[in-house]
Design a protein around this motif. Structure first.
Motif, PDB file in Angstrom:
ATOM      1  N   GLU A  72      -7.250  -1.349   1.005  1.00  0.00           N
ATOM      2  CA  GLU A  72      -7.375  -0.663  -0.281  1.00  0.00           C
ATOM      3  C   GLU A  72      -6.082   0.061  -0.636  1.00  0.00           C
ATOM      4  N   GLY A  73      -5.475   0.714   0.372  1.00  0.00           N
ATOM      5  CA  GLY A  73      -4.216   1.400   0.114  1.00  0.00           C
ATOM      6  C   GLY A  73      -3.107   0.436  -0.274  1.00  0.00           C
ATOM      7  N   THR A  74      -3.026  -0.710   0.441  1.00  0.00           N
ATOM      8  CA  THR A  74      -2.017  -1.709   0.093  1.00  0.00           C
ATOM      9  C   THR A  74      -2.236  -2.259  -1.309  1.00  0.00           C
ATOM     10  N   LYS A  75      -3.514  -2.489  -1.641  1.00  0.00           N
ATOM     11  CA  LYS A  75      -3.836  -2.984  -2.982  1.00  0.00           C
ATOM     12  C   LYS A  75      -3.411  -1.983  -4.050  1.00  0.00           C
ATOM     13  N   GLN A  76      -3.746  -0.732  -3.851  1.00  0.00           N
ATOM     14  CA  GLN A  76      -3.352   0.295  -4.810  1.00  0.00           C
ATOM     15  C   GLN A  76      -1.833   0.412  -4.896  1.00  0.00           C
ATOM     16  N   LYS A  77      -1.160   0.302  -3.729  1.00  0.00           N
ATOM     17  CA  LYS A  77       0.296   0.374  -3.727  1.00  0.00           C
ATOM     18  C   LYS A  77       0.897  -0.777  -4.532  1.00  0.00           C
ATOM     19  N   ASP A  78       0.390  -2.014  -4.277  1.00  0.00           N
ATOM     20  CA  ASP A  78       0.913  -3.169  -5.022  1.00  0.00           C
ATOM     21  C   ASP A  78       0.665  -3.028  -6.512  1.00  0.00           C
ATOM     22  N   ILE A  79      -0.530  -2.538  -6.862  1.00  0.00           N
ATOM     23  CA  ILE A  79      -0.855  -2.369  -8.287  1.00  0.00           C
ATOM     24  C   ILE A  79       0.087  -1.352  -8.928  1.00  0.00           C
ATOM     25  N   LEU A  80       0.297  -0.231  -8.236  1.00  0.00           N
ATOM     26  CA  LEU A  80       1.179   0.796  -8.785  1.00  0.00           C
ATOM     27  C   LEU A  80       2.617   0.299  -8.882  1.00  0.00           C
ATOM     28  N   GLU A  81       3.070  -0.436  -7.829  1.00  0.00           N
ATOM     29  CA  GLU A  81       4.425  -0.971  -7.894  1.00  0.00           C
ATOM     30  C   GLU A  81       4.566  -1.980  -9.034  1.00  0.00           C
ATOM     31  N   ALA A  82       3.558  -2.841  -9.209  1.00  0.00           N
ATOM     32  CA  ALA A  82       3.610  -3.803 -10.308  1.00  0.00           C
ATOM     33  C   ALA A  82       3.618  -3.093 -11.662  1.00  0.00           C
ATOM     34  N   GLN A  83       2.773  -2.068 -11.779  1.00  0.00           N
ATOM     35  CA  GLN A  83       2.768  -1.311 -13.022  1.00  0.00           C
ATOM     36  C   GLN A  83       4.103  -0.623 -13.256  1.00  0.00           C
TER      37      GLN A  83
END
Length: 369
Positions: free
Chosen positions: A204-215
């Motif tokens: 979940e943390g990696t997913k949130q990190k990737d989403i935030l980095e993509a954003q």
């Protein structure tokens, strides 16, 4: 001694004896059973009591308080043929002193034997595991049987508790191994659950990190594109506001041209066909600024034709005739621009030859010798 005194002393002694034999003082919570000539007469209550001397005597003294009796370990066989030792604790109280004294010879021994018999009947129908986990049921059944049997003895059983159940040593070792295995199993399950939760949280943390980095990347690209768009718009507005002519644009074109071959990944370089046109435009601009007039339009077209023909064999500065009206500064500017273009072409050709590709395609372009 006076003969009269002796009878008086004897009489006094007899009186004292009779009074002592007549008076009975019973302590609190005690009961005395009185027999007259060997037969039960009555039960003395706490306090001062009178009995007939010589005729009445105290047979038993009983304590009517609640008593505790702990029996010795008794071997009992379970349904699965295992011998276990069971200790019981009995809480009882005498409610009828006469029955307790005359209905049973030894009520403690009788209660103990009745308890053992009842335990063997109850536990004989249970396996070892049921015996260890059914103490309340065993206690209830014991109390029911003992109450029914001891009621006529003048005894009330208040509570029966199993103090200890001791299986054989081999069974204890097996039970310890089983318990250890169960604990290890629970520990492994808990450890696996912990790792599962940790992996889920990490994912979940990696997913949130990737989403935030993509954003963040998206926002950065949007802002960068917006900035470039505004920069182009400002340049475009500036060019149109200052009414820049083709000469200025040609000069900027020549300034930008050498940077096209500076990339390390270029294996060939396309020479634009507008190179000679740009050089001619710059030359004409400098010539116009110096002499105030330029060559006639027909002459410009002829020069363009000659320059295109000469660029097929060699890239360099355009030739200036002796009777040309170009000033020295215009000629120098044109030569400088031609030199820069020639150097850029040479560098691109060298890099192309090093990579094994010698072709320089392009519209209206010429390769150097």
């Amino acid at each position: 001694m006076d003969p009269v005194v002796i009878p008086i002393l004897v009489a006094a002694i007899v009186v004292v004896f009779l009074v002592a034999a007549t008076v009975r003082i019973v302590p609190q919570a005690r009961r005395y059973n009185i027999e007259r000539f060997g037969r039960y007469r009555r039960t003395l209550q706490p306090g001062l009591n009178f009995v007939l001397p010589v005729a009445d005597r105290v047979n038993t003294k009983l304590d009517v308080r609640e008593q505790v009796y702990s029996s010795d370990p008794k071997p009992v066989i379970t349904e699965d043929n295992l011998v276990v030792n069971i200790d019981t604790v009995l809480y009882y109280q005498i409610t009828d002193p006469r029955a307790a004294a005359y209905e049973v010879a030894d009520y403690l021994h009788a209660i103990d034997q009745l308890t053992v018999t009842t335990l063997r009947n109850v536990i004989g129908s249970m396996d070892l595991e049921g015996t260890l986990t059914s103490r309340e049921e065993i206690n209830a059944r014991l109390r029911a049987v003992l109450d029914d049997a001891t009621g006529k003895w003048g005894i009330r059983v208040n509570r029966v508790e199993i103090k200890a159940i001791d299986p054989p040593n081999t069974i204890k070792e097996a039970m310890e191994k089983q318990m250890r295995a169960e604990r290890d199993k629970r520990a492994a399950i808990l450890h696996a659950e912990g790792e599962r939760q940790a992996k889920i949280l990490t994912a979940e943390g990696t997913k949130q990190k990737d989403i935030l980095e993509a954003q963040g990347t998206q926002q950065a690209m949007i802002l960068r594109a917006d900035g470039e768009s505004k920069a182009v718009e400002l340049v475009f507005q500036s060019v149109h506001r200052n009414n820049a002519d083709a000469k200025v644009l040609a000069y900027k074109y020549l300034e930008t041209l050498p940077h096209l071959a500076q990339s390390d990944n270029n294996t060939f370089w396309v020479i634009p066909g507008e190179l000679t046109e740009a050089i001619r435009t710059v030359t004409s601009a400098f010539g116009d600024q110096t002499s105030g007039n330029g060559p006639p339009p027909g002459a410009q077209r002829d020069d363009a034709t000659d320059a295109d023909a000469s660029d097929k064999d060699h890239v360099g500065a355009p030739e200036v005739e002796a009777n040309s009206t170009l000033a020295l500064d215009a000629v120098a500017a044109a030569d400088e621009a031609a030199k820069q273009a020639a150097v850029a072409v040479s560098d691109a050709k060298a890099e192309a030859e090093a990579a094994g590709e010698t072709r320089l395609p392009g519209r209206g372009a010429a390769s150097g010798d």
